[in-house]
Design an enzyme around this catalytic site. Structure first.
Site, PDB file in Angstrom:
ATOM      1  N   ASP A  66      85.033 -12.398  37.001  1.00  0.00           N
ATOM      2  CA  ASP A  66      85.469 -12.203  35.612  1.00  0.00           C
ATOM      3  C   ASP A  66      84.460 -12.797  34.638  1.00  0.00           C
ATOM      4  O   ASP A  66      84.831 -13.481  33.700  1.00  0.00           O
ATOM      5  CB  ASP A  66      86.850 -12.826  35.397  1.00  0.00           C
ATOM      6  CG  ASP A  66      87.369 -12.549  34.000  1.00  0.00           C
ATOM      7  OD1 ASP A  66      87.285 -11.381  33.572  1.00  0.00           O
ATOM      8  OD2 ASP A  66      87.825 -13.479  33.323  1.00  0.00           O
ATOM      9  N   PHE A  67      83.196 -12.532  34.851  1.00  0.00           N
ATOM     10  CA  PHE A  67      82.174 -13.007  33.928  1.00  0.00           C
ATOM     11  C   PHE A  67      82.189 -12.104  32.687  1.00  0.00           C
ATOM     12  O   PHE A  67      82.233 -10.882  32.823  1.00  0.00           O
ATOM     13  CB  PHE A  67      80.804 -12.971  34.607  1.00  0.00           C
ATOM     14  CG  PHE A  67      79.704 -13.519  33.767  1.00  0.00           C
ATOM     15  CD1 PHE A  67      79.597 -14.887  33.553  1.00  0.00           C
ATOM     16  CD2 PHE A  67      78.784 -12.676  33.165  1.00  0.00           C
ATOM     17  CE1 PHE A  67      78.593 -15.399  32.756  1.00  0.00           C
ATOM     18  CE2 PHE A  67      77.778 -13.178  32.360  1.00  0.00           C
ATOM     19  CZ  PHE A  67      77.677 -14.544  32.164  1.00  0.00           C
ATOM     20  N   GLU A  68      82.209 -12.715  31.477  1.00  0.00           N
ATOM     21  CA  GLU A  68      82.336 -11.887  30.266  1.00  0.00           C
ATOM     22  C   GLU A  68      81.334 -12.250  29.165  1.00  0.00           C
ATOM     23  O   GLU A  68      81.490 -11.857  28.025  1.00  0.00           O
ATOM     24  CB  GLU A  68      83.776 -11.957  29.719  1.00  0.00           C
ATOM     25  CG  GLU A  68      84.805 -11.426  30.694  1.00  0.00           C
ATOM     26  CD  GLU A  68      86.212 -11.320  30.093  1.00  0.00           C
ATOM     27  OE1 GLU A  68      86.332 -11.299  28.862  1.00  0.00           O
ATOM     28  OE2 GLU A  68      87.179 -11.256  30.882  1.00  0.00           O
ATOM     29  N   GLN A  69      80.308 -13.016  29.515  1.00  0.00           N
ATOM     30  CA  GLN A  69      79.327 -13.441  28.506  1.00  0.00           C
ATOM     31  C   GLN A  69      78.353 -12.303  28.177  1.00  0.00           C
ATOM     32  O   GLN A  69      78.181 -11.383  28.977  1.00  0.00           O
ATOM     33  CB  GLN A  69      78.521 -14.620  29.056  1.00  0.00           C
ATOM     34  CG  GLN A  69      79.334 -15.854  29.370  1.00  0.00           C
ATOM     35  CD  GLN A  69      79.834 -16.510  28.108  1.00  0.00           C
ATOM     36  OE1 GLN A  69      79.054 -16.834  27.230  1.00  0.00           O
ATOM     37  NE2 GLN A  69      81.135 -16.691  28.020  1.00  0.00           N
ATOM     38  N   ARG A  89      77.844  -7.128  26.147  1.00  0.00           N
ATOM     39  CA  ARG A  89      77.823  -7.206  27.614  1.00  0.00           C
ATOM     40  C   ARG A  89      77.175  -5.938  28.153  1.00  0.00           C
ATOM     41  O   ARG A  89      77.854  -4.961  28.443  1.00  0.00           O
ATOM     42  CB  ARG A  89      79.254  -7.325  28.149  1.00  0.00           C
ATOM     43  CG  ARG A  89      79.853  -8.693  27.922  1.00  0.00           C
ATOM     44  CD  ARG A  89      81.271  -8.750  28.454  1.00  0.00           C
ATOM     45  NE  ARG A  89      82.242  -8.423  27.433  1.00  0.00           N
ATOM     46  CZ  ARG A  89      83.520  -8.169  27.680  1.00  0.00           C
ATOM     47  NH1 ARG A  89      83.971  -8.165  28.911  1.00  0.00           N
ATOM     48  NH2 ARG A  89      84.350  -7.914  26.698  1.00  0.00           N
TER      49      ARG A  89
END
Ligand SMILES: *[C@@H]1O[C@H](CO)[C@@H](O)[C@H](O)[C@H]1NC(C)=O
Ligand SMILES: *[C@@H]1O[C@H](CO)[C@@H](O)[C@H](O)[C@H]1NC(C)=O
Ligand SMILES: *[C@@H]1O[C@H](CO)[C@@H](O)[C@H](O)[C@H]1NC(C)=O
Ligand SMILES: *[C@@H]1O[C@H](CO)[C@@H](O)[C@H](O)[C@H]1NC(C)=O
Ligand SMILES: *[C@@H]1O[C@H](CO)[C@@H](O)[C@H](O)[C@H]1NC(C)=O
Length: 369
Positions: free
Chosen positions: A131-134, A178
């Site tokens: 769940d990486f959202e950077q 993103r």
């Protein structure tokens, strides 16, 4: 520039094999039935619930849900929870903590993967949900894909049933800066979970207006962009909100609620002007005689509440609006549907709450049937 040589890959696999061998004996299955510690492979049809806590799970509808991604704060997953989920044949996927620093520094990848493997094995989980959202540039995003791919290779080396899924923005087109490599991510995983919510993180304007969290059209155009980019529908799970937003209107005219400007990642107008609240909150507002209205453009319910000095507008999703989107997932033959998150209903034991929960669970059948 970011490719790694065959030699590196071979060394990598060898180190995994050594690791797998040394760790397999260290965890003890604490389920009374030992088969409940076995790894469960990804289901053909995914019904995924993100969860936040471990005190409601016996009230989840396990006949309809088959994958849980627990985002608990302390990252300790109770063994009883794993045994319980597995007794219904449901998978549990851990969200690994991956920072941008780790992603961008390839020499830190192997340690990160080792940590992820330990976490999965220690908890008897069935894999991971990234769940990486950077923000990442297109170049940087190759390194994220690389880390996901390495994690999957490492997991599959230990057990071919392990699952990897990756959370994706509502559209593949650099949403919120993103600029991820979604084709690469889809190849390096079992499926992507499209997060078809917070779709107003970058709105048109100013002036800025309150809008639905997950408009039908916008959600559809996001899915279509994924499909057009060449990602197979069987690799896409449609994640939908079991929450909404409350906005304070600067002015209110003809159902249009103008909201303050809140800059988010280069956009002048964004949903950060509002506040997120759980599905259960909006149900209580309606119980207190607020009028549920329907916006046919976004195919979503909303509520206007007049306060002494201002109007507030609330946008949320309910079984009707969700049902339309579950039907969309079914008709486009997506792999599944998912929800952020299943703890946003009220699990306290009243007749009204039970009815509301049943209605939400039963709507899942729109996708399943
Ligand atoms: C153990 O769990 C498996 C999988 O749910 C089930 O098939 C089996 O019947 C259980 N065994 C016992 C002794 O309960
Ligand atoms: C990358 O990680 C290594 C190992 O932790 C560290 O020595 C190095 O300074 C890091 N490089 C950068 C650019 O941060
Ligand atoms: C998509 O995936 C399904 C199931 O794996 C497969 O049967 C189908 O051929 C794939 N379609 C394309 C266009 O690759
Ligand atoms: C969304 O749907 C509505 C009603 O079906 C339609 O009038 C509108 O043009 C659509 N908007 C977009 C952006 O596709
Ligand atoms: C409404 O506005 C009046 C006058 O500006 C102010 O005194 C009062 O505190 C406000 N009430 C609320 C609930 O914000």
């Amino acid at each position: 520039m970011h490719s790694i040589s065959l030699f590196n890959w071979i060394m990598w696999i060898i180190s995994i094999l050594i690791f797998a061998d040394s760790s397999s004996s260290s965890s003890v299955c604490k389920c009374t039935n030992q088969t409940l510690c076995n790894v469960i492979p990804a289901p053909d049809k995914v019904v995924l619930g993100f969860s936040l806590r471990f005190d409601n799970y016996k009230l989840y509808d396990w006949s309809r849900i088959n994958t849980i991604v627990p985002f608990s704060k302390d990252r300790q997953i109770p063994m009883e929870f794993i045994c319980y989920a597995h007794s219904y044949g449901a998978s549990v996927l851990i969200p690994p903590i991956v920072s941008k620093d780790i992603i961008l520094n390839v020499s830190r990848h192997s340690e990160a993967v080792t940590d992820i493997l330990k976490d999965v094995q220690k908890n008897f989980a069935d894999g991971v949900n990234f769940d990486f959202e950077q923000p990442l540039t297109a170049d940087e995003s190759k390194l994220y894909t690389m880390l996901v791919a390495k994690t999957r290779v490492a997991l599959l080396t230990i057990n071919t049933a392990y699952q990897v899924s990756v959370d994706a923005a509502w559209s593949p087109d650099c949403i919120d800066l993103r600029c991820y490599d979604y084709i690469g991510l889809s190849k390096a995983s079992d499926y992507l979970v499209i997060m078809a919510y917070d779709e107003q993180s970058q709105m048109a304007g100013p002036p800025c207006y309150a809008k639905a969290n997950s408009p039908y059209n916008q959600t559809l155009s996001g899915i279509e962009s994924y499909l057009k980019s060449g990602i197979n529908s069987s690799l896409l799970v449609l994640g939908l909100p079991w929450y909404g937003y409350i906005y304070t209107c600067l002015s209110f005219d003809n159902e249009r609620c103008q909201i303050e400007e809140k800059i988010f990642r280069n956009s002048q107008c964004s949903d950060s002007a509002g506040r997120q609240l759980p599905y259960s909150y909006f149900m209580k507002v309606i119980q207190n005689d607020a009028i549920r209205k329907w916006d046919s453009d976004s195919v979503s319910p909303y509520i206007n509440v007049e306060n002494m000095n201002s109007t507030q507008q609330m946008w949320y999703d309910d079984p009707l609006s969700l049902g339309f989107k579950y039907e969309l997932a079914r008709s486009l033959e997506l792999r599944g549907i998912g929800f952020w998150n299943i703890d946003l209903m009220d699990y306290s034991n009243t007749l009204l709450n039970k009815l509301m929960r049943n209605e939400m669970w039963e709507t899942i059948d729109v996708f399943l049937n």
